[in-house]
Design an enzyme around this catalytic site. Structure first.
Site, mmCIF file in Angstrom:
data_model
loop_
_atom_site.group_PDB
_atom_site.id
_atom_site.type_symbol
_atom_site.label_atom_id
_atom_site.label_comp_id
_atom_site.label_asym_id
_atom_site.label_seq_id
_atom_site.Cartn_x
_atom_site.Cartn_y
_atom_site.Cartn_z
ATOM 1 N N TYR A 138 0.786 -1.304 0.021
ATOM 2 C CA TYR A 138 0.154 -0.084 -0.017
ATOM 3 C C TYR A 138 0.931 1.329 -0.171
ATOM 4 O O TYR A 138 0.756 2.098 -0.878
ATOM 5 C CB TYR A 138 -1.019 0.039 1.072
ATOM 6 C CG TYR A 138 -1.524 1.282 1.560
ATOM 7 C CD1 TYR A 138 -2.232 2.001 0.634
ATOM 8 C CD2 TYR A 138 -1.337 1.987 2.650
ATOM 9 C CE1 TYR A 138 -3.073 3.267 0.851
ATOM 10 C CE2 TYR A 138 -1.686 3.105 2.973
ATOM 11 C CZ TYR A 138 -2.409 3.846 2.022
ATOM 12 O OH TYR A 138 -2.979 4.850 2.283
ATOM 13 N N ASN A 167 -2.855 10.518 10.694
ATOM 14 C CA ASN A 167 -3.985 9.669 11.090
ATOM 15 C C ASN A 167 -5.519 10.637 11.032
ATOM 16 O O ASN A 167 -5.558 11.564 11.947
ATOM 17 C CB ASN A 167 -3.895 9.040 12.725
ATOM 18 C CG ASN A 167 -2.893 8.105 12.863
ATOM 19 O OD1 ASN A 167 -1.997 8.003 12.376
ATOM 20 N ND2 ASN A 167 -3.514 6.740 13.053
#
Length: 335
Positions: A138, A167
């Site tokens: 990824y 995040n």
């Protein structure tokens, strides 16, 4: 005002950015196959086109001023098990997108990149000049796209920005009453997982390791409110310069530990959150915090909702009032 294509605009971040573009008076087309997106995420006022990133060629024409690209597979574990899926979509799809932009004469791109390109960093806070050494397909696919975009800028004069998120959390509540938040199925992000425990939808939260070299022994991560993230994309559109590829980290520049997140959820929700310590997961760095100095200087961006309690409170409001269960997903078409 301008006209933009938002690929993956029915997903979490893409939908919030699309809503911000509309609020700013722009015309928006959302391209999404609803594989992981949700029809409820397509903002009212946006044109919806059902399709994959490879279908951008049938949408783009000279009337578009730019593209914001969010259409990517993004599960780290899945990418390890099925790397071919990530190369085909994230890299192959972006090749097709860039070709479609070139043919249509669309010269501006903002790309949704990721902190996963840094892998296990040697230091924190992480800057854009630190080594990129992804530890998953990824992250590697996102880094490959960043390299691809740099080449496109140099060779064909594309104006581009890659925004590397840390995040993302929280939810966005638009002036028209629409709400946008995390609907991942299955869920893998910490804050919504802890909120599921508070809702009684999950028995406990697993704490993967409590012996890290951090103040409370649990991992520390940099959380950024999704609305702050969206504003950075609009600023990046304004800042993008022909022939240049700007790469910026997006984060608050400070971190919160797993236990701080759990305690904040208890405080915000008023519910008990049972926890259980589990073994460390391989590849989990003790601390991941961004330096967002470049974004501040180059974009004029400042996070306005940097407090963990506000981020959790917005996510909690969305989880209670909107998210419901995974059965909400309606892949047949947009609302």
């Amino acid at each position: 005002m301008a006209k933009y294509l938002v690929t993956g605009g029915a997903g979490y971040v893409g939908s919030v950015v699309a809503a911000h573009l509309l609020q700013a008076g722009h015309t928006v087309t959302v391209l999404d196959d609803l594989d992981t997106g949700f029809s409820q995420g397509v903002p009212a006022g946006a044109e919806f086109v059902s399709g994959r990133i490879q279908d951008a060629a049938r949408v783009l024409d000279a009337s578009y001023d730019g593209v914001l690209h969010f259409a990517a597979h993004s599960k780290v574990g899945e990418s390890v098990e099925h790397p071919e899926k990530y190369w085909r979509n994230n890299v192959g799809g972006t090749i097709e997108l860039l070709a479609a932009m070139r043919r249509a004469g669309v010269g501006k791109l903002v790309f949704s990149s990721t902190a996963a390109v840094y892998g296990e960093p040697e230091r924190t806070p992480i800057t854009e000049t630190d080594p990129a050494a992804p530890t998953s397909p990824y992250g590697a696919s996102k880094l490959a796209v960043d390299h691809m975009i740099s080449g496109e800028c140099a060779a064909h004069g594309l104006a581009a920005a890659s925004l590397r998120y840390f995040n993302v959390a929280g939810a966005y509540f638009a002036a028209d009453g629409a709400a946008y938040g995390e609907r991942h199925d299955p869920e893998s992000h910490l804050i919504p997982l802890v909120l599921q425990v508070a809702q009684g939808r999950r028995a406990k939260i697993s704490v993967y390791g409590d012996d890290y070299p951090t103040p409370d022994g649990t991992c520390v991560r940099d959380y950024i409110h999704v609305a702050d993230l969206a504003k950075a994309h609009l600023l990046a559109l304004d800042s993008a310069t022909a022939g240049e590829h700007l790469i910026c980290n997006l984060g608050n520049g400070n971190g919160f530990s797993v236990r701080e997140v759990i305690e904040t959820v208890r405080k915000v929700t008023g519910h008990d959150v049972p926890e259980a310590v589990a073994p460390r997961r391989g590849g989990d760095p003790a601390v991941l915090v961004a330096s967002a100095d470049r974004a501040r200087q180059a974009l004029g961006w400042r996070p306005e909702r940097s407090g963990l309690e506000e981020i959790v409170a917005d996510a909690w409001r969305f989880a209670q009032d909107v998210a419901g269960t995974a059965q909400e997903r309606t892949p047949e078409g947009a609302a």
